[in-house]
Scaffold this active site. Structure first.
Site, PDB file in Angstrom:
ATOM      1  N   HIS A  49       0.813  -1.206   0.000  1.00  0.00           N
ATOM      2  CA  HIS A  49       0.000   0.000   0.000  1.00  0.00           C
ATOM      3  C   HIS A  49       0.852   1.263   0.000  1.00  0.00           C
ATOM      4  O   HIS A  49       0.479   2.274  -0.602  1.00  0.00           O
ATOM      5  CB  HIS A  49      -0.918  -0.010   1.230  1.00  0.00           C
ATOM      6  CG  HIS A  49      -1.990   1.033   1.198  1.00  0.00           C
ATOM      7  ND1 HIS A  49      -3.083   0.956   0.360  1.00  0.00           N
ATOM      8  CD2 HIS A  49      -2.148   2.174   1.907  1.00  0.00           C
ATOM      9  CE1 HIS A  49      -3.860   2.004   0.554  1.00  0.00           C
ATOM     10  NE2 HIS A  49      -3.305   2.768   1.486  1.00  0.00           N
ATOM     11  N   LYS A  92      -7.076  13.684  -7.518  1.00  0.00           N
ATOM     12  CA  LYS A  92      -6.546  12.353  -7.239  1.00  0.00           C
ATOM     13  C   LYS A  92      -7.694  11.417  -6.898  1.00  0.00           C
ATOM     14  O   LYS A  92      -8.738  11.844  -6.406  1.00  0.00           O
ATOM     15  CB  LYS A  92      -5.552  12.406  -6.069  1.00  0.00           C
ATOM     16  CG  LYS A  92      -4.763  11.113  -5.848  1.00  0.00           C
ATOM     17  CD  LYS A  92      -3.800  11.268  -4.683  1.00  0.00           C
ATOM     18  CE  LYS A  92      -2.943  10.025  -4.491  1.00  0.00           C
ATOM     19  NZ  LYS A  92      -2.050  10.152  -3.315  1.00  0.00           N
ATOM     20  N   SER A  95      -8.321   4.344  -3.158  1.00  0.00           N
ATOM     21  CA  SER A  95      -9.226   3.284  -2.710  1.00  0.00           C
ATOM     22  C   SER A  95      -9.310   3.224  -1.193  1.00  0.00           C
ATOM     23  O   SER A  95      -8.382   3.623  -0.492  1.00  0.00           O
ATOM     24  CB  SER A  95      -8.728   1.930  -3.235  1.00  0.00           C
ATOM     25  OG  SER A  95      -7.462   1.628  -2.664  1.00  0.00           O
ATOM     26  N   HIS A  96     -10.431   2.716  -0.707  1.00  0.00           N
ATOM     27  CA  HIS A  96     -10.588   2.351   0.702  1.00  0.00           C
ATOM     28  C   HIS A  96     -11.411   1.066   0.737  1.00  0.00           C
ATOM     29  O   HIS A  96     -12.441   0.973   1.404  1.00  0.00           O
ATOM     30  CB  HIS A  96     -11.247   3.480   1.502  1.00  0.00           C
ATOM     31  CG  HIS A  96     -10.453   3.859   2.698  1.00  0.00           C
ATOM     32  ND1 HIS A  96     -11.011   4.194   3.906  1.00  0.00           N
ATOM     33  CD2 HIS A  96      -9.105   3.943   2.891  1.00  0.00           C
ATOM     34  CE1 HIS A  96     -10.061   4.485   4.785  1.00  0.00           C
ATOM     35  NE2 HIS A  96      -8.905   4.339   4.186  1.00  0.00           N
ATOM     36  N   HIS A  98     -10.618  -2.431   1.572  1.00  0.00           N
ATOM     37  CA  HIS A  98     -10.638  -3.364   2.699  1.00  0.00           C
ATOM     38  C   HIS A  98     -11.352  -2.791   3.924  1.00  0.00           C
ATOM     39  O   HIS A  98     -12.160  -3.497   4.545  1.00  0.00           O
ATOM     40  CB  HIS A  98      -9.208  -3.793   3.056  1.00  0.00           C
ATOM     41  CG  HIS A  98      -8.648  -4.833   2.131  1.00  0.00           C
ATOM     42  ND1 HIS A  98      -8.974  -4.890   0.795  1.00  0.00           N
ATOM     43  CD2 HIS A  98      -7.776  -5.855   2.337  1.00  0.00           C
ATOM     44  CE1 HIS A  98      -8.337  -5.901   0.225  1.00  0.00           C
ATOM     45  NE2 HIS A  98      -7.601  -6.503   1.147  1.00  0.00           N
ATOM     46  N   ARG A 117      -8.091  15.542   1.992  1.00  0.00           N
ATOM     47  CA  ARG A 117      -6.880  16.098   2.620  1.00  0.00           C
ATOM     48  C   ARG A 117      -5.711  16.130   1.644  1.00  0.00           C
ATOM     49  O   ARG A 117      -4.885  17.040   1.683  1.00  0.00           O
ATOM     50  CB  ARG A 117      -6.513  15.299   3.877  1.00  0.00           C
ATOM     51  CG  ARG A 117      -7.416  15.572   5.051  1.00  0.00           C
ATOM     52  CD  ARG A 117      -6.816  15.075   6.354  1.00  0.00           C
ATOM     53  NE  ARG A 117      -6.553  13.643   6.334  1.00  0.00           N
ATOM     54  CZ  ARG A 117      -7.474  12.708   6.539  1.00  0.00           C
ATOM     55  NH1 ARG A 117      -8.737  13.052   6.764  1.00  0.00           N
ATOM     56  NH2 ARG A 117      -7.152  11.428   6.521  1.00  0.00           N
ATOM     57  N   GLN A 315      -7.665  10.011  11.789  1.00  0.00           N
ATOM     58  CA  GLN A 315      -7.982  10.933  10.704  1.00  0.00           C
ATOM     59  C   GLN A 315      -7.814  12.399  11.105  1.00  0.00           C
ATOM     60  O   GLN A 315      -7.570  12.731  12.256  1.00  0.00           O
ATOM     61  CB  GLN A 315      -9.415  10.687  10.239  1.00  0.00           C
ATOM     62  CG  GLN A 315      -9.638   9.292   9.686  1.00  0.00           C
ATOM     63  CD  GLN A 315      -8.918   9.060   8.379  1.00  0.00           C
ATOM     64  OE1 GLN A 315      -9.325   9.568   7.330  1.00  0.00           O
ATOM     65  NE2 GLN A 315      -7.838   8.303   8.407  1.00  0.00           N
ATOM     66  N   ASN A 500      -5.579   7.472 -11.583  1.00  0.00           N
ATOM     67  CA  ASN A 500      -6.117   6.119 -11.669  1.00  0.00           C
ATOM     68  C   ASN A 500      -6.143   5.437 -10.318  1.00  0.00           C
ATOM     69  O   ASN A 500      -5.372   5.769  -9.418  1.00  0.00           O
ATOM     70  CB  ASN A 500      -5.319   5.270 -12.668  1.00  0.00           C
ATOM     71  CG  ASN A 500      -3.840   5.198 -12.317  1.00  0.00           C
ATOM     72  OD1 ASN A 500      -3.468   4.828 -11.214  1.00  0.00           O
ATOM     73  ND2 ASN A 500      -2.984   5.543 -13.261  1.00  0.00           N
TER      74      ASN A 500
END
Length: 741
Positions: A49, A92, A95-96, A98, A117, A315, A500
């Protein structure tokens, strides 16, 4: 001062996700055995990641240069392109997946927060959001739970944060039942020359953590995203972060105000891997070191361990390197917004990152050794064609039976969740906050967003047909880029650049890696042809489960286009009865990978639609010529669901129907429901017919006068198929009806 003990071994490294050879490399870099804090640092920074260790060799082959590019891919938190008039666009997609599979609400919400952010960390104000979502079989209760949670998470966070969601896509297939895909895109605007870099330099410059307190949520989140979903994944629930959109709104305003003080050297979002990611990446980029006092980090829990503070993905936090002597200006801004702003360290000469806890040195690592492009490992993985391609090669278009009832197919497609209205989803999003969305009352193929204070607008879209890429990754990904560009051209814009989000299974599976390599090659082919360089993005591997195996390969394309004159927006809907309807592009018998044969006929393995970059470029050029003459009443690309879906979508807004004729040379189901590429439907006033046909005849593009717009009736080859209002009711209510079953 010696580093804290707690020495580790290969077994510990493997538990943290490191390979034995990676443990040996760490020992070589440090000249000693790492302690647990240091090993945890390398485990998260060398995870897929963060390091892209299994993908970077291919990502480097993508086209990254263009006249409008203001930052190279991967150079900053987000892509940055010049849109003219001294204005830049930052954008931009990430993904999130999982986190959303385990805890859909917070997984999706924090994905939205994180991508925003990335935009405002650069000094840009977010003005629009899009998303690309993929879920499993909608009849399953678990899929309904995930869908409801994801949509609510996106809606609650985005609505409270105050940035409109202007577009997106939702796709359903059994392969996403355990592992959904949740990709979020953010777009922002900044004046040229007023951006901030994610960099650190200048020995003695103070390092601040700003925003929320640090807690135990999200620890090892990057590592969690770098492994398969299994029956035990629910035990990783602490890896899912918890978001607070109201805190993020304060952080946005405070950060943009702080940038105006000219006291900031560099700033970076604390996303994946938290403090260790920000400190290492900023230091490596500036070829500097840092000393960080972890006990000064504001925490939510008492007695947090050093590695917990370092790896937390709590966060709404940022790392700021300020210019020494100007600290008070930064402190004053964050005090005004009632946010934490605490100095936790300072920049040092050299390359070392030294972390202290109550004056004890708990980790000492070279920054460059941790990061992508530095000492992070790079692998060339084995790949070969998947076995399922034999089934695709055996597919014969002519073997597909003609349907007994065209009306049944029309009902099936108009109510299929992949093609039907996503109103149930987008009505939960605030698409008008900020009043920049120009597509709410004037729908176009791409979302059109006003650039305030200028004559310009942005055209934004996300596109990917996962079935196409499964059938042929190279061709299917080129189609994804082409459809994104086609949507922008049909909306009056000029394609500029892409970001992408590359969603694939386990990269150690040679068949999965073959899909990935093919997708990169197809993306490179198409982006080069359209002049849309890659500004950056996200790689998400390990999207698979022990139940279903790998998900369909899904390289989602987020594209930005520019309308230099916003008044030139082209809409997709029919304007009045009697207007003529043309289809541009070749009509063929190709049914491959269409929704029609996949769900109506149940044919799961078929060829990707034929595709030619030359034909696509010709279509775009022709559409631009038509736009230049200002004779088009509507433009709408032909894509998922084929010509029939394009026509009914063109009719819904003004409740207008169509009367068309097919072609005896083409089988009727292929003519109406096939997904042949490089096509668009254009409607014109009959008085403009001579001008349109002069333009078309001056090119080599195939075209046909299909028929005309009606006052609501739907007629094909002289046969009545109801009216647009009845079809529209089924189309609008289909998704909600399934969810309520």
């Amino acid at each position: 001062m010696k580093v804290e003990a707690q020495l580790t071994d290969v077994a510990t490294a493997e538990k943290l996700g490191l390979l034995p050879e990676e443990f040996e490399k760490i020992c070589s870099i440090l000249g000693r055995i790492p302690n647990f804090n240091e090993l945890s640092i390398y485990a998260v920074m060398w995870s897929e990641h963060c390091s892209y260790k299994n993908s970077i060799v291919w990502l480097k082959t993508l086209p990254k240069e263009g006249a409008r590019m203001l930052a190279m891919a991967g150079e900053e938190n987000a892509g940055l392109v010049d849109i003219g008039d001294g204005i830049a666009c930052a954008f931009k997609i990430e993904s999130h997946n999982h986190p959303s599979a385990i805890e859909p609400y917070q997984g999706a919400a924090t994905g939205v927060g994180g991508i925003n952010r990335d935009i405002f960390t650069m000094g840009a104000r977010p003005i629009a959001q899009l998303n690309s979502l993929r879920f499993g079989k909608l009849a399953d209760e678990k899929t309904k739970w995930i869908l409801r949670g994801v949509v609510k998470g996106i809606g609650d966070y985005g609505n409270a944060f105050g940035v409109p969601t202007v577009g997106g896509e939702v796709f359903f297939d059994d392969c996403f039942t355990v592992n959904p895909l949740v990709n979020a895109m953010s777009v922002g605007i900044v004046e040229g020359g007023k951006t901030v870099k994610a960099i650190s330099y200048g020995a003695g410059n103070p390092v601040f953590i700003v925003g929320s307190h640090t807690g135990k949520d999200g620890i090892h989140g990057a590592a969690f995203a770098s492994k398969d979903i299994t029956e035990d994944s629910a035990k990783d629930l602490p890896s899912v972060q918890v978001g607070d959109p109201f805190q993020e709104k304060l952080l946005l305003e405070a950060s943009l105000e702080a940038i105006q003080t000219d006291a900031i050297i560099g700033m970076q979002d604390m996303g994946a891997a938290g403090i260790i990611c920000s400190t290492s990446e900023m230091s490596a980029k500036g070829e500097a070191g840092m000393v960080i006092w972890l006990d000064k980090v504001p925490t939510r829990q008492e007695n947090m361990k050093p590695w917990e503070i370092l790896l937390s993905e709590s966060q709404e936090r940022m790392l700021i390197v300020a210019e020494k002597g100007k600290e008070q200006a930064i402190l004053d801004v964050f005090e005004k917004w009632d946010l934490n702003c605490v100095q936790i360290g300072e920049v040092t000469d050299g390359e070392r990152l030294k972390f202290y806890m109550h004056d004890e040195l708990v980790a000492d690592v070279p920054a460059e050794s941790l990061v992508l492009g530095g000492g992070a490992p790079v692998y060339h993985r084995e790949y070969h064609e998947p076995a399922y391609l034999k089934e695709i090669a055996a597919y014969k278009n002519e073997a597909v039976p003609q349907p007994e009832s065209l009306g049944d197919v029309m009902d099936h497609l108009a109510t299929h969740p992949n093609l039907a209205s996503k109103k149930w989803v987008y009505q939960q999003y605030d698409s008008t906050v900020g009043t920049v969305n120009m597509s709410t009352n004037l729908p176009s193929d791409a979302a059109i967003v006003d650039v305030r204070g200028t004559s310009k607008a942005l055209a934004l879209t996300v596109d990917c047909n996962s079935r196409y890429i499964y059938a042929d990754p190279r061709k299917g990904t080129a189609i994804a880029v082409a459809e994104a560009a086609r949507n922008i051209v049909c909306s009056g814009g000029e394609p500029v650049a892409i970001t992408n989000c590359l969603n694939f299974g386990n990269p150690y599976n040679p068949e999965v890696y073959w899909q990935f390599v093919g997708a990169i090659q197809g993306m490179g082919d198409a982006c080069t042809a359209f002049g849309t360089p890659v500004t950056g993005g996200n790689v998400s591997f390990y999207n698979q489960s022990s139940y279903e195996g790998p998900v369909f390969p899904s390289p989602v394309i987020g594209m930005v286009g520019v309308l230099d004159d916003k008044s030139q927006q082209t809409t997709l809907f029919f304007k009045r009865p009697g207007d003529l309807i043309y289809v541009l592009g070749e009509m063929t018998n190709d049914l491959g990978s269409s929704q029609y044969i996949y769900s109506y006929h149940g044919i799961r393995h078929s060829s990707c639609p034929e595709f030619s970059l030359e034909a696509e470029l010709l279509l775009h050029e022709t559409l631009k010529r038509i736009r230049g003459k200002q004779i088009a009443e509507s433009m709408h690309d032909v894509s998922d669901g084929g010509l029939y879906i394009t026509l009914i979508e063109s009719g819904f807004f003004n409740k207008l129907g169509f009367s068309i004729s097919t072609d005896n040379a083409i089988r009727t189901d292929a003519y109406l429901f096939g997904e042949s590429q490089s096509r668009a439907v254009v409607s014109i006033d009959p008085h403009e017919q001579p001008i349109l046909e002069r333009i078309l005849n001056a090119t080599s593009i195939p075209f046909k006068l299909l028929g005309e717009v009606t006052d609501g009736a739907i007629e094909i080859d002289g046969v009545a198929y109801g009216d647009i209002q009845s079809v529209g009711h089924k189309y609008d209510s289909a998704l909600e009806n399934i969810l309520n079953q």
